[in-house]
Design an enzyme around this catalytic site. Structure first.
Site, PDB file in Angstrom:
ATOM      1  N   LYS A 134       7.593 -12.709   2.187  1.00  0.00           N
ATOM      2  CA  LYS A 134       7.523 -13.665   0.762  1.00  0.00           C
ATOM      3  C   LYS A 134       8.808 -13.430  -0.072  1.00  0.00           C
ATOM      4  O   LYS A 134       9.254 -14.212  -0.720  1.00  0.00           O
ATOM      5  CB  LYS A 134       6.096 -12.953   0.124  1.00  0.00           C
ATOM      6  CG  LYS A 134       4.814 -13.075   0.779  1.00  0.00           C
ATOM      7  CD  LYS A 134       3.781 -12.382   0.325  1.00  0.00           C
ATOM      8  CE  LYS A 134       2.676 -12.237   1.356  1.00  0.00           C
ATOM      9  NZ  LYS A 134       1.572 -11.422   1.079  1.00  0.00           N
ATOM     10  N   ARG A 172       0.666  -0.994   0.107  1.00  0.00           N
ATOM     11  CA  ARG A 172      -0.003   0.021   0.019  1.00  0.00           C
ATOM     12  C   ARG A 172       0.871   1.308   0.013  1.00  0.00           C
ATOM     13  O   ARG A 172       2.051   1.095   0.564  1.00  0.00           O
ATOM     14  CB  ARG A 172      -0.885   0.072   1.190  1.00  0.00           C
ATOM     15  CG  ARG A 172      -2.031  -1.108   0.985  1.00  0.00           C
ATOM     16  CD  ARG A 172      -2.950  -0.973  -0.150  1.00  0.00           C
ATOM     17  NE  ARG A 172      -3.735   0.274   0.250  1.00  0.00           N
ATOM     18  CZ  ARG A 172      -4.914   0.479   0.614  1.00  0.00           C
ATOM     19  NH1 ARG A 172      -5.744  -0.565   0.560  1.00  0.00           N
ATOM     20  NH2 ARG A 172      -5.613   1.624   0.745  1.00  0.00           N
TER      21      ARG A 172
END
Ligand code: 475
Length: 838
Positions: free
Chosen positions: A676, A565
């Site tokens: 990740k 974001r």
């Protein structure tokens, strides 16, 4: 088993054993394609083939889900309800195929249609029922709970419109509605017979029961129906299938009656609209609350429907005796968004089941647990008392009662300290009194956790200090994690393949084993394969960037990525200042030691967050100037990827060389993108913030590019912060600021970036961009040096993947289970559903 149950079983005919997997997957696919969907030609989009395949797999999930639920019920298992306003699930097909171990069968079945899974899955829409970190964490948790065979049900909202789709027009973000259900959602099964009624408005009155006891009653409410839609959540190769129950709001039957009452027809239609609006759209604010009434309706709607659901099941099984309820149930609150559940459980126990207050409070405070996800003050939820009075009158009374009893406890702990009572009150006094939802969650819960070590420490030392003094044992840390199924095994098949060749396949279900990879970190043959896998992944990424941004990336350049974001504290601005600095160096001919880079940024800005939107525009303008300058393109290319989402990340993280985790220290609670990237062998350039700290500890300082101020230094720095002086004394930054201020990136839009520039130069810049610039640039120089030596870089890359074992959400969930939930895993060997190997 009651007589009635028996009859149901006979009618359904499933008790006898395996039913579904007797037919082959190919047969089922064809049956669904031809008959369920009535198709005979595979269209270009393969939409119907996708639907047929989803239904085929859903059949297999449904059979296992039924058995999982049976086991939970028959064995009277203690279970957790995970309450969250957001579940950012992404696509389900590929994940289900992996977890059910159906790859070879699916591949074979699709051959008859001359296609393959990778192509068919493109037809699936992302389920974008979340904003970012918090929502995706909930999705990873569901995968881990099922894979660890834990009885956990997710409760959320079935938003008609999920996270908006973002496109970029002339460098600006444009939002479009995400009509994700338009082409159908084949995974869900609705259960209208289990709908619940949720009360709004009306008023409260007293009455006396036949024993002369006083009660309060919420009457004349305008009720809304909550209809459940169940989405199956498969565990990894263990035959467990849990449930995510999403609620849709509908008008009650009374509406249908009043509809015919001509007199109030239009009023009735307005009421129906109000009911249906509740689950219409996800609020697109990440880390901030805008206090809209509809948002409060969503929160209460989810909380009430979910609590009622759990209580209905309880009463069915145990009747009206709640003495053992807390031994069987936990409600985990994903941030304060569903924290009204504390008051709702009290209301139902006290008003509907006539428990006395202490009994009800004892149950509530033994079942509720709260997770905090952010320290940002603008994200701390407060609702005006007047709104509560209007919308949830009985809930307000209950909150007042909780507060009165709590403040008595505060007074005992800090005798005579009136200020302390004011500070800790659930009601913030002042102009317009507000309810502090985080305080309600803490007071009503037996566990309060942060999401990374530093974050939890800052919570207990700062924001929640007094609560920590009162109840030190409530507080605990649960560092976040991500599921290695989606985020390595599924999204990075080329890397997974070579990992499995070395250490076997068990790491997918038992991610601690990934540590064995360390042994191969300097094996030259393994290096070659590792590099080949990366290059393959980079090619897929290049195709994506070309198609979405029209920018040519080159797999032989370093891929430097920041996707998340857009928020000032995450400092995409610092990243773009570095990009401008590189551009400046190239134009000056100072390319000594510079490694050619492709820089990608991506992410959505909340629609009302003007500064974040301005940063998107700046990134796009800088990219445009750089990409069209032929002198620069050998060294630097820049793109902004529109509509960053879960599916995009599945292509991005396997291809990334350098992961940008550059938030101002103390602001990012944990971060999960960082994990990740690490799993997929990217190196991190980052600050000592959130889980970056634990990532660096795990991989070793020598395999991490650290820069920036530390959290405990921030206050001192701010006390005498003077960015103009920093700029004047740093030729690199000075030069970058000159380019910005001269309008180099906004020749035809004068003044466009003034706010951004003034922000950097402000003595009150909370993000300390200028302060961290120099050390960031230095760390980026270290990156170049390291990348220039490919053997060294590959070693570090392997070591990053090898050290990512503890960032699996399986580890996180095991800790929730051991320390908070105390669940025992379900039996995975006695499931009767067999997998057909045909
Ligand atoms: C943190 N969202 C990450 C992640 O723990 C962390 C707030 C208000 C309204 C709607 N959404 C929000 C968040 O606060 C949020 O996503 N927080 C994030 O949670 C998971 O990794 O650092 O910023």
């Amino acid at each position: 088993m009651t007589k009635q149950d028996e009859q149901v079983c006979v009618v359904k005919g499933w008790q006898a054993g395996p039913v579904i997997d007797e037919s082959t997957l190919s047969d089922d696919l064809t049956r669904h394609f031809y008959y369920t969907l009535g198709r005979d030609v595979v269209g270009e989009s393969q939409l119907y083939l996708y639907h047929a395949l989803a239904l085929t797999i859903r059949d297999r999930l449904v059979a296992r889900c039924r058995e999982t639920n049976q086991q939970i019920k028959q064995q009277k298992r203690r279970k957790t309800a995970y309450l969250s306003l957001e579940f950012l699930m992404g696509r389900a097909l590929g994940n289900a195929v992996l977890n059910l171990d159906l790859e070879s069968q699916v591949t074979k079945a699709l051959q008859a249609y001359c296609t393959e899974l990778e192509s068919v899955e493109q037809a699936e829409h992302d389920a974008g029922l979340g904003n970012g970190g918090l929502g995706r964490l909930a999705a990873c948790f569901l995968d881990s709970c099922a894979s660890l065979a834990l009885p956990v049900v997710g409760y959320g909202i079935r938003y008609e419109y999920g996270m908006f789709n973002q496109s970029i027009k002339e460098g600006n973000q444009v939002e479009q509605p995400d009509n994700w259900l338009r082409e159908g959602h084949p995974w869900e099964l609705s259960a209208p017979e289990q709908a619940k009624r949720v009360k709004f408005s009306g008023y409260v009155q007293s009455y006396t029961d036949k024993f002369g006891r006083e009660h309060r009653q919420w009457i004349s409410s305008q009720d809304v129906l909550a209809v459940p839609y169940d989405v199956p959540i498969p565990g990894y190769k263990n035959n467990i299938v849990n449930t995510l129950r999403l609620w849709k709001s509908e008008a009650t039957d009374e509406f249908n009656l009043t509809e015919f009452n001509a007199g109030s027809y239009s009023e009735a239609v307005a009421q129906k609209n109000l009911a249906e609006q509740i689950t219409m759209v996800l609020y697109p604010n990440d880390s901030s609350e805008n206090g809209k009434e509809l948002r409060l309706r969503q929160q209460y709607f989810l909380s009430s429907a979910s609590i009622q659901d759990v209580l209905t099941q309880w009463i069915e099984q145990y009747g009206n005796d709640f003495t053992e309820f807390a031994q069987h149930h936990v409600f985990q609150l994903n941030d304060t968004h569903p924290s009204i559940a504390v008051a709702e459980l009290m209301r139902i126990l006290v008003d509907d089941h006539e428990l006395d207050w202490d009994q009800a409070w004892n149950i509530t405070t033994k079942t509720m647990a709260y997770t905090n996800h952010t320290l940002l003050p603008e994200a701390l939820e407060k609702w005006s008392v007047s709104l509560f009075a209007k919308l949830l009158p009985r809930i307000l009374e209950i909150i007042y009662e909780i507060n009165a009893r709590f403040l008595a406890e505060v007074a005992m702990h800090w005798p005579g300290d009136v200020q302390k009572q004011r500070d800790l009150s659930l009601i913030e006094e002042g102009g317009e009194p507000q309810i502090r939802m985080a305080f309600l969650a803490i007071v009503g819960s037996y566990s309060v956790n942060g999401v990374a070590a530093l974050h939890t420490q800052l919570l207990t030392a700062g924001l929640f200090k007094d609560f920590y003094a009162l109840w030190p044992d409530k507080f605990n840390n649960k560092t976040n994690g991500v599921t290695p199924r989606r985020w390595l095994a599924y999204c990075n098949p080329s890397l997974s393949q070579i990992i499995s060749e070395k250490i076997g396949k068990d790491w997918i279900g038992d991610f601690a084993q990934i540590g064995q990879l360390r042994r191969y970190y300097d094996d030259p043959q393994f290096h070659i394969k590792w590099h080949q896998a990366k290059q393959q992944n980079k090619q897929r990424f290049v195709d994506l960037v070309k198609q979405r941004c029209g920018v040519e990336f080159d797999i032989n350049m370093l891929f430097d990525v920041q996707v998340k974001r857009i928020h000032e504290y995450k400092r995409q601005l610092l990243n773009i200042l570095h990009v401008i600095h590189l551009y400046d160096r190239i134009r000056r001919g100072d390319t000594q030691g510079m490694v050619p880079r492709c820089v990608l940024l991506g992410g959505k800005a909340a629609p009302g967050y003007m500064m974040a939107k301005k940063i998107i525009k700046l990134i796009n303008n800088v990219a445009e100037v750089i990409n069209k300058d032929p002198q620069v393109s050998a060294f630097l290319r820049v793109a902004f990827l529109p509509n960053y989402n879960v599916t995009a990340m599945e292509t991005i993280c396997p291809a990334t060389d350098l992961s940008e985790q550059v938030s101002t220290a103390g602001k990012e609670a944990s971060g999960t993108g960082n994990m990740k990237f690490m799993m997929n062998g990217a190196l991190t350039i980052g600050t000592l913030d959130g889980a970056n700290i634990e990532i660096r500890d795990a991989v070793g300082a020598e395999n991490f590019f650290l820069f920036g101020a530390q959290a405990e230094q921030i206050d001192d720095i701010k006390a005498h912060y003077n960015p103009s002086e920093i700029i004047a004394n740093n030729p690199d930054l000075n030069s970058v600021m000159h380019l910005l201020e001269s309008g180099h990136f906004n020749l035809f839009e004068p003044g466009l970036f003034d706010d951004v520039i003034n922000g950097i130069k402000s003595n009150n810049d909370p993000w300390l961009t200028a302060h961290d610039f120099a050390s960031y640039i230095a760390a980026q120089r270290d990156v170049d040096k390291a990348y220039a030596d490919q053997t060294y870089w590959t070693q570090m890359s392997i070591l990053n993947t090898a050290a990512s074992g503890s960032f699996s959400s399986d580890r996180t969930i095991s800790q929730y289970c051991d320390d908070i939930w105390h669940l025992t895993p379900l039996d995975t060997t006695h499931q009767t559903v067999k997998t057909n190997t045909d």
